[in-house]
Design an enzyme around this catalytic site. Structure first.
Site, PDB file in Angstrom:
ATOM      1  N   ASP A 192       0.808  -1.219   0.000  1.00  0.00           N
ATOM      2  CA  ASP A 192       0.000   0.000   0.000  1.00  0.00           C
ATOM      3  C   ASP A 192       0.843   1.271   0.000  1.00  0.00           C
ATOM      4  O   ASP A 192       0.435   2.295  -0.537  1.00  0.00           O
ATOM      5  CB  ASP A 192      -0.887  -0.021   1.257  1.00  0.00           C
ATOM      6  CG  ASP A 192      -2.080   0.917   1.161  1.00  0.00           C
ATOM      7  OD1 ASP A 192      -2.505   1.200   0.032  1.00  0.00           O
ATOM      8  OD2 ASP A 192      -2.588   1.331   2.210  1.00  0.00           O
TER       9      ASP A 192
ATOM     10  N   TRP B 295       0.401   9.759   5.157  1.00  0.00           N
ATOM     11  CA  TRP B 295       0.539   8.507   4.412  1.00  0.00           C
ATOM     12  C   TRP B 295       1.878   7.829   4.621  1.00  0.00           C
ATOM     13  O   TRP B 295       2.035   6.660   4.292  1.00  0.00           O
ATOM     14  CB  TRP B 295       0.302   8.727   2.905  1.00  0.00           C
ATOM     15  CG  TRP B 295       1.053   9.874   2.296  1.00  0.00           C
ATOM     16  CD1 TRP B 295       0.551  11.115   2.023  1.00  0.00           C
ATOM     17  CD2 TRP B 295       2.423   9.914   1.889  1.00  0.00           C
ATOM     18  NE1 TRP B 295       1.528  11.922   1.480  1.00  0.00           N
ATOM     19  CE2 TRP B 295       2.691  11.203   1.382  1.00  0.00           C
ATOM     20  CE3 TRP B 295       3.467   8.972   1.910  1.00  0.00           C
ATOM     21  CZ2 TRP B 295       3.947  11.579   0.903  1.00  0.00           C
ATOM     22  CZ3 TRP B 295       4.706   9.352   1.433  1.00  0.00           C
ATOM     23  CH2 TRP B 295       4.935  10.639   0.935  1.00  0.00           C
TER      24      TRP B 295
ATOM     25  N   LYS C  93       0.548   7.482  18.033  1.00  0.00           N
ATOM     26  CA  LYS C  93      -0.342   8.548  18.468  1.00  0.00           C
ATOM     27  C   LYS C  93      -1.602   8.030  19.178  1.00  0.00           C
ATOM     28  O   LYS C  93      -2.144   8.706  20.047  1.00  0.00           O
ATOM     29  CB  LYS C  93      -0.743   9.402  17.262  1.00  0.00           C
ATOM     30  CG  LYS C  93       0.447  10.154  16.670  1.00  0.00           C
ATOM     31  CD  LYS C  93       0.104  10.868  15.398  1.00  0.00           C
ATOM     32  CE  LYS C  93      -0.506  12.225  15.622  1.00  0.00           C
ATOM     33  NZ  LYS C  93       0.443  13.195  16.210  1.00  0.00           N
TER      34      LYS C  93
ATOM     35  N   SER D 238       0.900  17.788   7.017  1.00  0.00           N
ATOM     36  CA  SER D 238       1.550  18.948   6.411  1.00  0.00           C
ATOM     37  C   SER D 238       1.107  20.258   7.078  1.00  0.00           C
ATOM     38  O   SER D 238       0.065  20.319   7.745  1.00  0.00           O
ATOM     39  CB  SER D 238       1.213  18.991   4.921  1.00  0.00           C
ATOM     40  OG  SER D 238      -0.169  19.245   4.765  1.00  0.00           O
ATOM     41  N   VAL D 239       1.856  21.291   6.826  1.00  0.00           N
ATOM     42  CA  VAL D 239       1.571  22.608   7.411  1.00  0.00           C
ATOM     43  C   VAL D 239       0.213  23.161   6.931  1.00  0.00           C
ATOM     44  O   VAL D 239      -0.588  23.614   7.759  1.00  0.00           O
ATOM     45  CB  VAL D 239       2.737  23.597   7.101  1.00  0.00           C
ATOM     46  CG1 VAL D 239       2.402  24.995   7.585  1.00  0.00           C
ATOM     47  CG2 VAL D 239       4.032  23.097   7.727  1.00  0.00           C
TER      48      VAL D 239
ATOM     49  N   GLU E 170       2.325  17.537  14.526  1.00  0.00           N
ATOM     50  CA  GLU E 170       3.693  17.128  14.160  1.00  0.00           C
ATOM     51  C   GLU E 170       3.780  17.289  12.653  1.00  0.00           C
ATOM     52  O   GLU E 170       3.137  16.558  11.905  1.00  0.00           O
ATOM     53  CB  GLU E 170       3.937  15.680  14.585  1.00  0.00           C
ATOM     54  CG  GLU E 170       3.864  15.517  16.090  1.00  0.00           C
ATOM     55  CD  GLU E 170       4.093  14.092  16.572  1.00  0.00           C
ATOM     56  OE1 GLU E 170       4.007  13.155  15.758  1.00  0.00           O
ATOM     57  OE2 GLU E 170       4.364  13.924  17.767  1.00  0.00           O
TER      58      GLU E 170
ATOM     59  N   GLY F 200       5.938  19.104   8.974  1.00  0.00           N
ATOM     60  CA  GLY F 200       7.067  18.821   8.094  1.00  0.00           C
ATOM     61  C   GLY F 200       8.392  19.326   8.637  1.00  0.00           C
ATOM     62  O   GLY F 200       8.458  19.993   9.669  1.00  0.00           O
TER      63      GLY F 200
ATOM     64  N   CYS G  94       9.824  12.623   7.582  1.00  0.00           N
ATOM     65  CA  CYS G  94       9.689  14.000   8.066  1.00  0.00           C
ATOM     66  C   CYS G  94      10.984  14.518   8.678  1.00  0.00           C
ATOM     67  O   CYS G  94      11.302  15.688   8.571  1.00  0.00           O
ATOM     68  CB  CYS G  94       8.555  14.091   9.075  1.00  0.00           C
ATOM     69  SG  CYS G  94       8.741  12.982  10.473  1.00  0.00           S
TER      70      CYS G  94
ATOM     71  N   GLU H 260       4.685  15.259  21.846  1.00  0.00           N
ATOM     72  CA  GLU H 260       4.154  13.944  22.193  1.00  0.00           C
ATOM     73  C   GLU H 260       5.326  13.092  22.651  1.00  0.00           C
ATOM     74  O   GLU H 260       6.443  13.566  22.751  1.00  0.00           O
ATOM     75  CB  GLU H 260       3.397  13.359  21.001  1.00  0.00           C
ATOM     76  CG  GLU H 260       2.195  14.243  20.657  1.00  0.00           C
ATOM     77  CD  GLU H 260       1.164  13.586  19.758  1.00  0.00           C
ATOM     78  OE1 GLU H 260       1.156  12.354  19.610  1.00  0.00           O
ATOM     79  OE2 GLU H 260       0.356  14.338  19.174  1.00  0.00           O
TER      80      GLU H 260
END
Ligand code: NAD
Length: 488
Positions: A99, A157, A167, A234-235, A255, A257, A288, A462
């Site tokens: 995937d 992804w 998380k 992403s931002v 959390e 980029g 990341c 975290e």
């Protein structure tokens, strides 16, 4: 309910998992294999506002009983889930490999076991927690962690299984119920996780998984019944989610980029530094924390580049089942085009393409490992996250110049420093802007350490107790000393 689908010999449901049951949506989205793009893997239920409502209802209904369980019972549930992940390790790895194209071996040996460890770690950490107790101004004080309510976890992804378990585990351990929404480019391993949740005997509604993209994401993040939002991605998406969280005054971690520096000083082990720099092409650079800006002291430029090319030449592009492959396919043709766009604009702007710079094979999802020497530090390839197999190369004369270059983007997720000087390691380690900074190593993670970004790399921390605190409503209970007696 839709029929289950065979994904590399593993039976996977294409539906959501809500309140302990599989739930279909009328619309679907497709997922394909990144390293064999003609191979359609599945049509997945596409969640919408109605799906979001069902999931929030289930998580809200299950919350009081889950929150009321004693910690040992909650921890036992998490350990059972970890046991099942270990038992089904190879199935999860196979599904995620097809995937998302992460290397099968790396999934089996590293990333899926880490998923199990995420649950074990938080099961133990929450169970070992001791409340802070002290006496002050005539009162007995305690800090109590109270479960906050249904928590929403939204994941990207890349490395989806490892990241989503990282998380979800603290949210569950803290006594919150969970809705996980994985990314629509790699939805499948989360569906295997849903099977394991059902098998583990976790009460229905405690852990729900919904599929889809922005539509269901928006509906979930706007729902006032959600009491925590933990996002990785992403931002631009963080900005949208942050606005929704602000509307409902809901705590939100992001959390995001990175554009991290890999800073190499002349006193470093240059061969080791060059090897690590070339290693930033692993997973096609879709990491990341990657040290995507290589910044080297001028005096060792040629020596470094010779060793860097030596190691970069050894990379093998190929399919993710092959244990010889080191550079996996990129996730999606749209992402390939996006990354090629960065390279083309850099070329047009006069940056120097030192190696790579094009697709590996026409019509396929690999880009050659690419190194760009920018014309200036303002170049787009230096300042923007590319999230592909594209590194930049810059040099500096003095330590101060090196640090200034390292800190010259809006990001601050991590940093990598190579030096043999202990004082410099300490000094520069403190100066480089990043939530995590490694010296002479990379990606070594201790799950009790805080993790997160500075600047546009994120909000909040975290990991370890930091995530348990985030998922709790912290209360200070103060009782006037001598005012109560034991009546039991
Ligand atoms: P993305 O922001 O496009 O998507 C992330 C998630 O948000 C997906 O599940 C997506 O469906 C969902 N989403 C999209 N629009 C939404 C909306 N309007 N409301 C709610 N949810 C919405 O990011 P991506 O392309 O999937 O992931 C790549 C990014 O993630 C990179 O920037 C990478 O650096 C970052 N990342 C960060 C970390 C970290 O720990 N800091 C880890 C991995 C990836």
């Amino acid at each position: 309910m839709r029929d289950r689908i065979d994904i590399g010999g593993v039976s996977v449901s294409p539906d959501h998992f809500i309140g302990g049951k599989r739930v279909s949506s009328p619309r679907t989205f497709e997922t394909r294999c990144p390293f064999d793009w003609d191979r359609k893997l599945a049509d997945i239920s596409l969640g919408d506002a109605d799906t979001a409502n069902q999931a929030v209802e289930a998580a809200t209904k299950a919350f009081p009983a889950w929150a009321a369980l004693c910690q040992a019972e909650r921890s036992a549930h998490l350990h059972r889930l970890a046991d099942l992940i270990e038992e089904r390790k190879n199935d999860i790895a196979m599904v995620e490999c097809l995937d998302m194209a992460m290397l099968l071996e790396s999934l089996q040996l590293r990333l899926v076991p880490r998923g199990a460890l995420n649950f074990r770690n938080y099961a133990d950490l929450a169970a070992e927690h001791e409340e802070r107790v002290w006496s002050s101004k005539g009162t007995a004080n305690r800090v109590i962690r109270m479960p906050a309510g249904p928590a929403l976890i939204i994941t990207p992804w890349n490395a989806p299984f490892m990241l989503s378990t990282w998380k979800c585990a603290p949210a569950l351990a803290a006594g919150n119920t969970v809705i996980l929404k994985p990314a629509d480019w790699s939805p499948l391993s989360a569906s295997v996780l849903a099977d394991l949740i059902a098998e583990s005997g976790m009460p229905p509604g405690v852990f729900n998984i919904v599929q889809g993209g922005a539509e269901i994401g928006n509906a979930l993040t706007s729902d006032p019944r959600i009491k925590r939002i933990s996002f990785t991605g992403s931002v631009p998406t963080a900005r949208i989610i942050g606005r929704n969280a602000a509307e409902n005054i809901v705590p939100f971690t992001a959390e995001l980029g990175g554009k991290s520096a890999l800073l190499v000083f002349e006193d470093a082990d240059i061969d080791a530094a060059a090897k690590k720099a070339a290693g930033q092409y692993d997973d096609s650079g879709q990491v990341c924390m990657a040290g995507s800006r290589i910044i080297v002291q001028e005096s060792v430029r040629e020596k470094f580049l010779e060793r860097f090319h030596h190691y970069a030449d050894q990379h093998v592009l190929g399919d993710s089942f092959d244990s010889a492959t080191t550079v996996s396919a990129m996730i999606h043709p749209i992402h390939v085009e996006r990354v090629l766009g960065f390279i083309e604009r850099a070329r047009a702007a006069g940056d120097t393409i030192v190696r790579g710079g094009k697709r590996w094979k026409e019509g396929q999802n690999w880009i050659e490992p690419t190194l760009i020497e920018p014309k200036s530090n303002d170049s787009e390839v230096v300042q923007s996250e590319i999230f592909g197999p594209v590194l930049t190369f810059q040099t500096f004369a003095t330590e101060d110049e090196g640090v200034a270059l390292a800190n010259s983007t809006a990001y601050g997720l991590s940093g990598i420093i190579y030096t043999g000087d202990a004082a410099r390691a300490e000094r520069v380690g403190r100066q480089v802007r990043g939530g995590t900074v490694w010296v002479n190593t990379f990606l070594v993670r201790d799950l009790t350490a805080p993790f997160g970004g500075i600047g546009i790399s994120g909000i909040g921390r975290e990991g370890g107790d930091y995530a348990l605190d985030f998922h709790s409503d912290l209360k200070t209970l103060q009782i006037l000393e001598g005012s109560v007696r034991d009546c039991s």
